[in-house]
Design a protein around this motif. Structure first.
Motif, PDB file in Angstrom:
ATOM      1  N   GLN A 241      13.476   9.083   1.537  1.00  0.00           N
ATOM      2  CA  GLN A 241      14.164  10.062   2.376  1.00  0.00           C
ATOM      3  C   GLN A 241      13.662  11.473   2.075  1.00  0.00           C
ATOM      4  O   GLN A 241      13.378  12.254   2.986  1.00  0.00           O
ATOM      5  CB  GLN A 241      15.664   9.976   2.132  1.00  0.00           C
ATOM      6  N   PHE A 242      13.543  11.808   0.806  1.00  0.00           N
ATOM      7  CA  PHE A 242      13.056  13.134   0.440  1.00  0.00           C
ATOM      8  C   PHE A 242      11.600  13.323   0.858  1.00  0.00           C
ATOM      9  O   PHE A 242      11.227  14.384   1.391  1.00  0.00           O
ATOM     10  CB  PHE A 242      13.205  13.340  -1.070  1.00  0.00           C
ATOM     11  N   ALA A 243      10.768  12.310   0.635  1.00  0.00           N
ATOM     12  CA  ALA A 243       9.357  12.415   1.010  1.00  0.00           C
ATOM     13  C   ALA A 243       9.191  12.590   2.518  1.00  0.00           C
ATOM     14  O   ALA A 243       8.337  13.365   2.975  1.00  0.00           O
ATOM     15  CB  ALA A 243       8.604  11.176   0.536  1.00  0.00           C
ATOM     16  N   GLU A 244       9.998  11.884   3.303  1.00  0.00           N
ATOM     17  CA  GLU A 244       9.919  12.036   4.760  1.00  0.00           C
ATOM     18  C   GLU A 244      10.356  13.427   5.193  1.00  0.00           C
ATOM     19  O   GLU A 244       9.765  14.010   6.117  1.00  0.00           O
ATOM     20  CB  GLU A 244      10.781  10.965   5.432  1.00  0.00           C
TER      21      GLU A 244
ATOM     22  N   HIS B 244       0.818  -1.211   0.000  1.00  0.00           N
ATOM     23  CA  HIS B 244       0.000   0.000   0.000  1.00  0.00           C
ATOM     24  C   HIS B 244       0.851   1.259   0.000  1.00  0.00           C
ATOM     25  O   HIS B 244       0.315   2.361   0.072  1.00  0.00           O
ATOM     26  CB  HIS B 244      -0.940   0.001   1.204  1.00  0.00           C
ATOM     27  N   SER B 245       2.160   1.124  -0.044  1.00  0.00           N
ATOM     28  CA  SER B 245       3.037   2.291  -0.009  1.00  0.00           C
ATOM     29  C   SER B 245       3.218   2.850  -1.418  1.00  0.00           C
ATOM     30  O   SER B 245       3.064   2.124  -2.407  1.00  0.00           O
ATOM     31  CB  SER B 245       4.403   1.911   0.573  1.00  0.00           C
ATOM     32  N   PRO B 246       3.582   4.133  -1.535  1.00  0.00           N
ATOM     33  CA  PRO B 246       3.763   4.748  -2.853  1.00  0.00           C
ATOM     34  C   PRO B 246       5.161   4.532  -3.430  1.00  0.00           C
ATOM     35  O   PRO B 246       5.681   5.403  -4.126  1.00  0.00           O
ATOM     36  CB  PRO B 246       3.512   6.232  -2.562  1.00  0.00           C
TER      37      PRO B 246
ATOM     38  N   GLN C 101      15.421  12.524 -10.914  1.00  0.00           N
ATOM     39  CA  GLN C 101      15.730  11.484 -11.887  1.00  0.00           C
ATOM     40  C   GLN C 101      14.488  10.657 -12.195  1.00  0.00           C
ATOM     41  O   GLN C 101      14.334  10.158 -13.306  1.00  0.00           O
ATOM     42  CB  GLN C 101      16.811  10.573 -11.300  1.00  0.00           C
ATOM     43  N   TRP C 102      13.590  10.554 -11.220  1.00  0.00           N
ATOM     44  CA  TRP C 102      12.355   9.781 -11.365  1.00  0.00           C
ATOM     45  C   TRP C 102      11.193  10.691 -10.944  1.00  0.00           C
ATOM     46  O   TRP C 102      10.626  10.530  -9.849  1.00  0.00           O
ATOM     47  CB  TRP C 102      12.417   8.541 -10.482  1.00  0.00           C
ATOM     48  N   PRO C 103      10.804  11.639 -11.789  1.00  0.00           N
ATOM     49  CA  PRO C 103       9.864  12.683 -11.361  1.00  0.00           C
ATOM     50  C   PRO C 103       8.481  12.168 -10.985  1.00  0.00           C
ATOM     51  O   PRO C 103       7.890  12.636 -10.004  1.00  0.00           O
ATOM     52  CB  PRO C 103       9.800  13.622 -12.574  1.00  0.00           C
ATOM     53  N   ALA C 104       7.935  11.212 -11.749  1.00  0.00           N
ATOM     54  CA  ALA C 104       6.588  10.738 -11.443  1.00  0.00           C
ATOM     55  C   ALA C 104       6.548   9.990 -10.115  1.00  0.00           C
ATOM     56  O   ALA C 104       5.660  10.206  -9.281  1.00  0.00           O
ATOM     57  CB  ALA C 104       6.088   9.841 -12.577  1.00  0.00           C
ATOM     58  N   ARG C 105       7.508   9.104  -9.881  1.00  0.00           N
ATOM     59  CA  ARG C 105       7.561   8.378  -8.612  1.00  0.00           C
ATOM     60  C   ARG C 105       7.797   9.336  -7.452  1.00  0.00           C
ATOM     61  O   ARG C 105       7.224   9.169  -6.359  1.00  0.00           O
ATOM     62  CB  ARG C 105       8.659   7.325  -8.670  1.00  0.00           C
ATOM     63  N   THR C 106       8.630  10.340  -7.669  1.00  0.00           N
ATOM     64  CA  THR C 106       8.903  11.314  -6.605  1.00  0.00           C
ATOM     65  C   THR C 106       7.655  12.124  -6.289  1.00  0.00           C
ATOM     66  O   THR C 106       7.353  12.393  -5.118  1.00  0.00           O
ATOM     67  CB  THR C 106      10.041  12.256  -7.044  1.00  0.00           C
ATOM     68  N   MET C 107       6.908  12.530  -7.309  1.00  0.00           N
ATOM     69  CA  MET C 107       5.713  13.334  -7.083  1.00  0.00           C
ATOM     70  C   MET C 107       4.657  12.570  -6.293  1.00  0.00           C
ATOM     71  O   MET C 107       3.998  13.123  -5.407  1.00  0.00           O
ATOM     72  CB  MET C 107       5.125  13.786  -8.426  1.00  0.00           C
TER      73      MET C 107
END
Length: 489
Positions: free
Chosen positions: A369-372, A29-31, A396-402
């Motif tokens: 790490q960035f999301a936290e 269930h995690s992104p 580097q991975w914009p969609a996953r990061t967003m």
């Protein structure tokens, strides 16, 4: 004779329903651990459904998974789990179609064994959990086979079945290089078994046009990455991926060599078996074309080919075993199925436990790490009743990061001729997430390293580095806040 209360068809439906329920329970269930292309398609659908301005439009045109998941953007925006449930339904339908195909062209015994093992294979669970395109590729091959049969039984120029097959060509080509297998196989079918010359020309023209347009719209497959080690992928066919340590030990190297060798032998030795019909030919070509990337989607197609072609070969009558008893004729195969089923279910459990314990790849650890950090800032600002500072990251991975951070994310800027020009190109950015070891980032990393105190290193990890712009130049706040729907947990 009194008819059975539950027919074999109903038993099949009940078995698929039970399998689907178990698969839902195993999902993460995690992104995180998402495919970049799948994440981009989901983000665009959420943005459309919620009518929210989003930087996802700067990420480029997604593949046609965006069409499949478009209703989810209106009904369940921000819910990643719903997209995974859709893939479970697609795989269930595909398994039903594959069973019918192999039962008609081979034997029911092969159909049952191959379909059952494919459903519980660890690569199937991983394809669902990562939103990868492998399941949809196999669904395209299966749907194309049945649509071709239906069209040939009732041909109609420019009818719905004609355009449905062309739509499948475009859909498959947009997903992956292996998707080219379906238009190639369909064109070959009309070359060898044309109904008439006029319809043959219509299909030739339609296949060529839609395939070219699908390639041209996205300039290939920019979200898939580069070539991967096929031996590493082969290990995941029978075992869960080791997300923390991608290096192979001696035993895994040996297993990868054996499995890859079996695949090559099957591709060469059983090619006539697969070339007899549209679905088998598509699966054969999909496995060959997918080898140019050797990614997880290729691995899923390879396992499908091994299941349906391997059991067909193993169950061939052999004079040497005639009259030698049950074990020599069928018992050893039953033992093989039990062993494979045990390995598959054990690997499924390992994958589930990895998700439960937060085990992920080095890339996703960097994104987490960035999301936290963003979440901590968000909570601190809410406690102080202050507005959230603007955060815009080039990743580097914009969609996953967003999806993970629920903030604006953009692709990395191209390398400039000098550091000063590079800094000007980063106007409006507050952070960067870069994989320094990537070949395409060498120029960018060199420029960033020469910016001195302008950049601050927030985190350096095996997956990459998080950089912060000390004094970002931001545009004025928009009238409406830019948000991303929060993923369901």
């Amino acid at each position: 004779m009194k008819p059975a209360l539950i027919t074999p068809r109903v038993w099949g439906y009940l078995s698929l329903a039970l399998w689907a329920i178990l698969m839902v329970l195993l999902l993460r269930h995690s992104p995180y651990v998402l495919d970049e292309g799948g994440a981009k398609a989901l983000l665009l659908d959420w943005s459309i459904g919620d009518q929210v301005a989003s930087s996802v439009v700067t990420l480029g045109l997604p593949d046609m998974r965006a069409i499949l998941w478009l209703p989810l953007g209106f009904l369940w925006p921000g819910q990643i789990i719903v997209a995974k449930v859709v893939l479970i339904a697609v795989l269930a339908w595909t398994a039903y179609g594959l069973y019918g195909w192999r039962r008609q062209t081979g034997s029911e015994e092969v159909a049952l064994l191959a379909t059952g093992l494919l459903l519980i294979a660890p690569v199937s669970l991983q394809q669902i959990d990562t939103l990868s395109p492998g399941i949809l590729l196999l669904a395209v091959f299966t749907a194309g086979y049945w649509l071709d049969r239906a069209y040939r039984e009732a041909p109609r120029h420019f009818g719905g079945l004609y355009f449905a097959q062309l739509a499948l060509c475009a859909f498959g080509v947009s997903l992956h290089p292996a998707g080219l297998a379906y238009p190639l196989s369909l064109a070959w079918a009309w070359r060898t078994k044309p109904l008439d010359r006029i319809q043959q020309r219509y299909f030739y023209a339609g296949i060529a046009v839609v395939s070219f347009i699908a390639l041209l719209l996205r300039w290939g497959w920019p979200d898939l990455g580069g070539w991967q080690n096929p031996l590493h992928q082969a290990v995941t066919w029978i075992a869960a991926s080791d997300l923390e340590s991608p290096e192979l030990d001696t035993g895994e190297w040996a297993a990868g060599l054996v499995l890859t060798g079996l695949l090559v032998m099957l591709l060469i030795g059983q090619r006539r078996l697969f070339w007899n019909d549209l679905l088998g030919r598509s699966l054969w070509w999909g496995t060959v074309l997918g080898a140019f990337l050797c990614d997880a989607s290729w691995g899923f197609l390879a396992v499908s080919l091994l299941c349906y072609g391997g059991f067909e070969w193993l169950l061939k009558p052999r004079e040497l075993l005639t009259g030698k008893g049950f074990f020599l004729q069928r018992g050893w195969l039953l033992l093989l199925v039990v062993i494979l089923s045990s390995l598959f279910m054990r690997s499924d459990r390992v994958w589930y436990e990895q998700g439960k314990n937060g085990v992920m790849t080095a890339q996703d650890q960097l994104i987490r790490q960035f999301a936290e950090d963003v979440d901590r800032t968000r909570v601190a600002m809410e406690e102080k009743r202050l507005p959230m500072p603007r955060i815009r990251v080039a990743s580097q991975w914009p969609a996953r990061t967003m999806i993970a951070c629920r903030c604006d994310a953009l692709p990395l800027p191209p390398a400039a001729k000098d550091p000063e020009t590079q800094l000007a190109m980063m106007r409006g950015l507050t952070h960067l997430i870069v994989a320094p070891n990537a070949q395409k980032n060498i120029g960018l990393v060199q420029n960033l390293s020469q910016l001195g105190t302008t950049m601050e290193t927030v985190s350096l990890q095996p997956g990459g580095v998080i950089l912060k712009v000390r004094s970002p130049v931001l545009a004025p706040l928009p009238a409406a806040p830019v948000t991303v729907p929060e993923p369901g947990h």
